[in-house]
Design a protein around this motif. Structure first.
Motif, PDB file in Angstrom:
ATOM      1  N   PHE A   1       0.839  -1.205   0.000  1.00 19.07           N
ATOM      2  CA  PHE A   1       0.000   0.000   0.000  1.00 19.07           C
ATOM      3  C   PHE A   1       0.877   1.259   0.000  1.00 19.07           C
ATOM      4  O   PHE A   1       0.573   2.241  -0.679  1.00 19.07           O
ATOM      5  CB  PHE A   1      -0.951   0.004   1.220  1.00 19.07           C
ATOM      6  CG  PHE A   1      -2.309  -0.595   0.932  1.00 19.07           C
ATOM      7  CD1 PHE A   1      -2.438  -1.932   0.572  1.00 19.07           C
ATOM      8  CD2 PHE A   1      -3.466   0.176   1.011  1.00 19.07           C
ATOM      9  CE1 PHE A   1      -3.688  -2.487   0.296  1.00 19.07           C
ATOM     10  CE2 PHE A   1      -4.715  -0.359   0.726  1.00 19.07           C
ATOM     11  CZ  PHE A   1      -4.829  -1.696   0.369  1.00 19.07           C
TER      12      PHE A   1
ATOM     13  N   THR B   1      -8.153   2.942   5.016  1.00 17.20           N
ATOM     14  CA  THR B   1      -7.054   2.016   4.730  1.00 17.20           C
ATOM     15  C   THR B   1      -7.038   0.769   5.627  1.00 17.20           C
ATOM     16  O   THR B   1      -6.839  -0.337   5.120  1.00 17.20           O
ATOM     17  CB  THR B   1      -5.704   2.755   4.781  1.00 17.20           C
ATOM     18  OG1 THR B   1      -5.802   3.919   3.955  1.00 17.20           O
ATOM     19  CG2 THR B   1      -4.578   1.871   4.278  1.00 17.20           C
TER      20      THR B   1
ATOM     21  N   VAL C   1      -2.777   5.296  -0.301  1.00 19.63           N
ATOM     22  CA  VAL C   1      -3.382   5.934   0.866  1.00 19.63           C
ATOM     23  C   VAL C   1      -3.491   7.427   0.596  1.00 19.63           C
ATOM     24  O   VAL C   1      -2.505   8.055   0.253  1.00 19.63           O
ATOM     25  CB  VAL C   1      -2.484   5.719   2.109  1.00 19.63           C
ATOM     26  CG1 VAL C   1      -3.063   6.456   3.301  1.00 19.63           C
ATOM     27  CG2 VAL C   1      -2.313   4.238   2.406  1.00 19.63           C
TER      28      VAL C   1
END
Lengths: 275, 146
Positions: free
Chosen positions: B86, B98, B92
């Motif tokens: 990620f 998230t 993000v």
């Protein structure tokens, strides 16, 4: 409030039964359901698929990938809700879910809540019913119910066996409840007669994780095709043949649903004829 | 009020809570697992996703007293390769969704280590990101093994 974990069906007497909780918990929180006792029925409701019988405790996530399940039901499960909700929600509970009518959810004193009018008829009803909408214009949101209705499903409860269409009734001034289960009566199993082909098609306002604007299920046995719709009436709606939509009574802002339904019915009937 | 016994990320916990309290609230307010977020609090958005016995569920509409399996929260996935994926994919933006995204994605890649785009879109549909970072979330999941 207390929570009882039932270990036998006899223990389910009074209170509100809870399985996946995806409907009961939000309705409790909003004060639409009220109780002093919750009964967790996960331990006593059959779960899983055996031949043409489906335990009412089987989750939608389990059904969407089960090759024993007819196409219409598998597709209806796959297109319903979100992955997390499908992991939690049982097929029995899915059949008992309440309308998404915003007036009902916001506790307007409408016909279903014991009031004296249908706010949707006079107000915002873009998502509402195109059949049987004179008393209450809410739309039944279950994809799964439409699929099971087209498939000719029999429902086995703790008290009786009935056709799925008899699980539902249209609300009236005398009886505002849309489901015919007696207090304490639980759905145990669903029995699906064999079909030659079936399909479920769904129009929604985005490609995933949305309630049906219109859902159309079709199931063919020999030359006979049964068609059932979601999102078009206060209860899951069995359509009287492909021309059944001619009998629709749309409200001023739901006429579009008739056209969407016509297109989906045409596609669904063609699809099961070719399978 | 009554006792709740839970296993969270492999450890046992007990708490005293009223029946009706959500798992999300209990995790955050009683046990300190604040990585689990509450956004819509009505089962729509997926911010509160945790796993119970490896299956993603919505903790905001799960009653704490009704949990029988083992819970995995984002704190239990601290060392999962998805976290780095990620970051690498810059998946993000505001970050509020998230934890739920990673919890759902971890279950997806456990079952399907090389998911197709369609499988990702299907299994991640219950995690809404209002910043709209979906393409990068997809990328992170595709490259989760580095």
């Amino acid at each position: 409030m207390e929570l009882v974990r039932a270990t036998s069906l006899e223990q389910v007497d009074g209170g509100i039964a809870i399985h996946g909780g995806t409907e009961v918990v939000p309705l409790l929180r909003d004060g639409i359901l009220q109780t002093e006792k919750l009964v967790d029925i996960r331990g006593v409701i059959p779960r899983g698929v055996a031949g043409n019988r489906i335990g009412a405790g089987t989750t939608l996530a389990e059904l969407e990938v089960d090759p024993q399940v007819p196409d219409a039901l598998r597709e209806a499960c796959r297109l319903a809700a979100s992955p997390q909700l499908r992991n939690m929600g049982s097929i029995g509970g899915n059949l008992l879910q309440s309308t998404r009518c915003w007036y009902w959810r916001l506790k307007y004193p409408c016909h279903l809540h014991g009031g004296d009018r249908c706010h949707a008829r006079e107000g915002e009803h873009r998502e509402h019913a195109i059949f049987a909408n004179d008393y209450c214009a809410s739309a039944h949101p279950s994809d799964v119910a439409a699929a099971l209705l087209a498939l000719g499903t029999r429902v086995h409860t703790t008290q009786r066996e009935l056709a799925l269409e008899d699980l539902y009734r249209l609300p009236t001034v005398e009886e505002r409840e849309l489901v015919t289960l007696a207090p304490g009566e639980l759905i145990l199993e669903l029995e699906l007669p064999p079909v030659d082909a079936s399909v479920y098609l769904k129009a929604m306002d985005r490609k995933r994780w949305a309630f049906p604007q219109v859902g159309v299920a079709a199931a063919r046995v020999g030359g006979e095709t049964r068609i059932a719709l979601a999102g078009v009436a206060p209860v899951p709606w069995l359509l009287d043949g492909v021309d059944g939509l001619d009998a629709a009574t749309p409200l001023p802002r739901t006429a579009w649903k008739v056209e969407v339904a016509r297109a989906l019915v045409r596609r669904a009937v063609t699809s099961v004829a070719a399978k | 009020m009554s006792d709740v016994l839970l296993t969270v990320n492999g450890q046992s916990y007990s708490a005293y809570a009223p029946v009706g309290m959500s798992l999300a609230q209990l995790l955050r307010e009683e046990l300190g697992f604040t990585g689990t977020k509450i956004a819509c609090n009505e089962g729509h958005c997926g911010a509160c996703t945790v796993q119970i016995d490896g299956v993603p569920v919505l903790s905001c509409i799960t009653l704490a007293h009704n949990v029988t399996g083992e819970i995995t929260t984002i704190e239990g996935l601290r060392d999962h390769p998805l976290i780095e994926a990620f970051v690498e994919a810059d998946a993000v933006q505001c970050g509020f969704c998230t934890p739920g995204q990673v919890v759902s994605a971890a279950a997806l890649v456990a079952a399907t280590p090389d998911p197709t785009v369609d499988q990702i879109r299907h299994q991640m549909a219950g995690n809404i990101c209002r910043c709209g970072t979906y393409p990068r979330i997809e990328e992170a999941i595709q490259k989760w093994r580095g």
